[in-house]
Design a protein around this motif. Structure first.
Motif, PDB file in Angstrom:
ATOM      1  N   TYR A  90       1.365  16.621  45.381  1.00 35.68           N
ATOM      2  CA  TYR A  90       1.730  15.979  44.551  1.00 35.68           C
ATOM      3  C   TYR A  90       3.283  15.843  44.380  1.00 35.68           C
ATOM      4  N   ASP A  91       3.938  14.753  44.550  1.00 32.75           N
ATOM      5  CA  ASP A  91       5.330  14.621  44.213  1.00 32.75           C
ATOM      6  C   ASP A  91       5.245  13.904  42.821  1.00 32.75           C
ATOM      7  N   GLU A  92       5.643  14.527  41.915  1.00 32.48           N
ATOM      8  CA  GLU A  92       5.710  14.185  40.559  1.00 32.48           C
ATOM      9  C   GLU A  92       6.766  13.289  40.266  1.00 32.48           C
ATOM     10  N   ALA A  93       7.945  13.601  40.894  1.00 32.30           N
ATOM     11  CA  ALA A  93       9.085  12.605  40.653  1.00 32.30           C
ATOM     12  C   ALA A  93       8.865  11.190  40.971  1.00 32.30           C
ATOM     13  N   ARG A  94       8.149  11.270  42.302  1.00 28.86           N
ATOM     14  CA  ARG A  94       7.767   9.776  42.929  1.00 28.86           C
ATOM     15  C   ARG A  94       6.448   9.391  42.544  1.00 28.86           C
ATOM     16  N   GLN A  95       5.892  10.052  41.825  1.00 28.68           N
ATOM     17  CA  GLN A  95       4.337   9.597  41.329  1.00 28.68           C
ATOM     18  C   GLN A  95       3.517   9.294  42.626  1.00 28.68           C
ATOM     19  N   GLU A  96       3.488  10.125  43.529  1.00 29.11           N
ATOM     20  CA  GLU A  96       2.602   9.999  44.772  1.00 29.11           C
ATOM     21  C   GLU A  96       2.002  11.339  45.217  1.00 29.11           C
ATOM     22  N   SER A 142       1.921  13.816  34.413  1.00 27.74           N
ATOM     23  CA  SER A 142       1.585  14.659  35.562  1.00 27.74           C
ATOM     24  C   SER A 142       0.105  14.529  35.971  1.00 27.74           C
TER      25      SER A 142
END
Length: 56
Positions: free
Chosen positions: A22-28, A2
């Motif tokens: 921040y889109d943690e699931a997609r790491q973007e 994260s």
């Protein structure tokens, strides 16, 4: 992995200078204004316009 919320709060899109989310699931990091997502590689945001992918 994260990203630090303090850091995310201060980052802006290099193309539009608007806040990123921040889109943690997609790491973007997503710029809704520009319609692109910037990758986060090994915990490091890659905020290069050339590295961004277009989103729908």
């Amino acid at each position: 992995m994260s990203l630090d919320p303090w850091l995310v709060e201060r980052l802006v899109c290099p193309a539009t200078r608007t806040k990123l989310r921040y889109d943690e699931a997609r790491q973007e990091l997503v710029s809704d204004e520009a319609g692109v997502a910037y990758p986060v590689r090994d915990g490091v945001p890659v905020l290069l316009v050339e590295a961004a992918r277009k989103i729908d």
